[in-house]
Design a protein around this motif. Structure first.
Motif, PDB file in Angstrom:
ATOM      1  N   GLY A 251      -6.845   8.278  -3.491  1.00 24.09           N
ATOM      2  CA  GLY A 251      -7.252   7.117  -3.515  1.00 24.09           C
ATOM      3  C   GLY A 251      -6.228   6.089  -3.126  1.00 24.09           C
ATOM      4  N   GLU A 252      -6.817   4.689  -3.012  1.00 18.76           N
ATOM      5  CA  GLU A 252      -5.766   3.713  -2.798  1.00 18.76           C
ATOM      6  C   GLU A 252      -4.957   3.409  -3.956  1.00 18.76           C
ATOM      7  OE1 GLU A 252      -6.968   0.145  -0.312  1.00 18.76           O
ATOM      8  OE2 GLU A 252      -8.937   0.806  -0.992  1.00 18.76           O
TER       9      GLU A 252
ATOM     10  N   THR B 270       1.523   5.141   0.577  1.00 25.89           N
ATOM     11  CA  THR B 270       1.022   6.086   1.287  1.00 25.89           C
ATOM     12  C   THR B 270       1.365   7.720   0.807  1.00 25.89           C
ATOM     13  OG1 THR B 270       2.704   6.006   2.851  1.00 25.89           O
ATOM     14  CG2 THR B 270       0.907   4.543   3.341  1.00 25.89           C
TER      15      THR B 270
ATOM     16  N   ARG C  60      -1.238   0.908  -5.087  1.00 22.61           N
ATOM     17  CA  ARG C  60      -0.474  -0.301  -4.659  1.00 22.61           C
ATOM     18  C   ARG C  60       0.781  -0.072  -5.382  1.00 22.61           C
ATOM     19  NH1 ARG C  60      -4.272  -4.100  -2.585  1.00 22.61           N
ATOM     20  NH2 ARG C  60      -4.993  -2.858  -0.911  1.00 22.61           N
TER      21      ARG C  60
ATOM     22  N   SER D 185      -3.351   2.631  -9.325  1.00 17.20           N
ATOM     23  CA  SER D 185      -4.642   2.954  -8.373  1.00 17.20           C
ATOM     24  C   SER D 185      -5.671   1.665  -8.438  1.00 17.20           C
ATOM     25  CB  SER D 185      -5.259   4.151  -9.124  1.00 17.20           C
ATOM     26  OG  SER D 185      -5.815   3.799 -10.311  1.00 17.20           O
TER      27      SER D 185
ATOM     28  N   ALA E 114       0.983  -1.236  -0.024  1.00 23.69           N
ATOM     29  CA  ALA E 114       0.030  -0.144  -0.065  1.00 23.69           C
ATOM     30  C   ALA E 114       0.748   1.132   0.083  1.00 23.69           C
ATOM     31  CB  ALA E 114      -0.925  -0.061   1.241  1.00 23.69           C
TER      32      ALA E 114
END
Length: 157
Positions: free
Chosen positions: A121-122, A114, A124, A141, A112
């Motif tokens: 949004g998320e 940060t 990776r 994303s 993940a």
């Protein structure tokens, strides 16, 4: 009308061909590799441990959660579909080539992210690891209409 003909000697043709081939190779060496590929040559590709994988991502400015959120085995296909060809274009642009691993089983580690600039949004960071070394991966994303690119940090928008 005036016609002029000449017959070059074979050794001149061979010598000219060698010079032309050397010139083409020189152009390819200096222009075919992008900036990202040269950055990857300087990167430490060790990824046998979690600490090494996190350190790999930190080389590019990424901050990730300490542990992988997903680890799975992936088989690089023997023949690439159009989707895999496009994915491998991302890899070759950053100095990797998954075609070297046709049919091989590799580990995929997802972390993940940060600190993606300008995006809430998320996100990776996916690492493909074979024999303890990074052989490819991406930053993406998790939205359907999202993005995917190599490890280089994008500039702030």
């Amino acid at each position: 009308m005036f016609i002029c003909a000449f017959k070059p000697k074979r050794k001149h043709l061979v010598f000219g061909g060698l010079i032309m081939a050397a010139a083409i190779c020189a152009v390819c060496l200096f222009s075919c590799k992008g900036e990202s590929a040269s950055v990857m040559k300087k990167a430490n590709l060790s990824a046998a441990t979690n600490e090494e994988r996190v350190a790999f991502l930190e080389q590019f400015g990424w901050e990730v959660k300490a542990e992988a959120v997903q680890v799975k085995d992936v088989v690089i296909p023997a023949e690439f579909s159009d989707v895999y060809k496009k994915y491998n274009e991302i890899q070759t642009a950053q100095g990797f080539d998954l075609s070297d691993y046709h049919g091989k089983q590799v580990k995929q580690y997802a972390y993940a992210v940060t600190n993606y600039p300008g995006y809430e949004g998320e996100v990776r960071a996916n690492l493909l690891v074979y024999a303890g070394n990074v052989i490819g991966g991406d930053i993406c994303s998790l939205t359907l209409d999202g993005f995917m690119h190599g490890f280089k940090m994008p500039s702030q928008k």
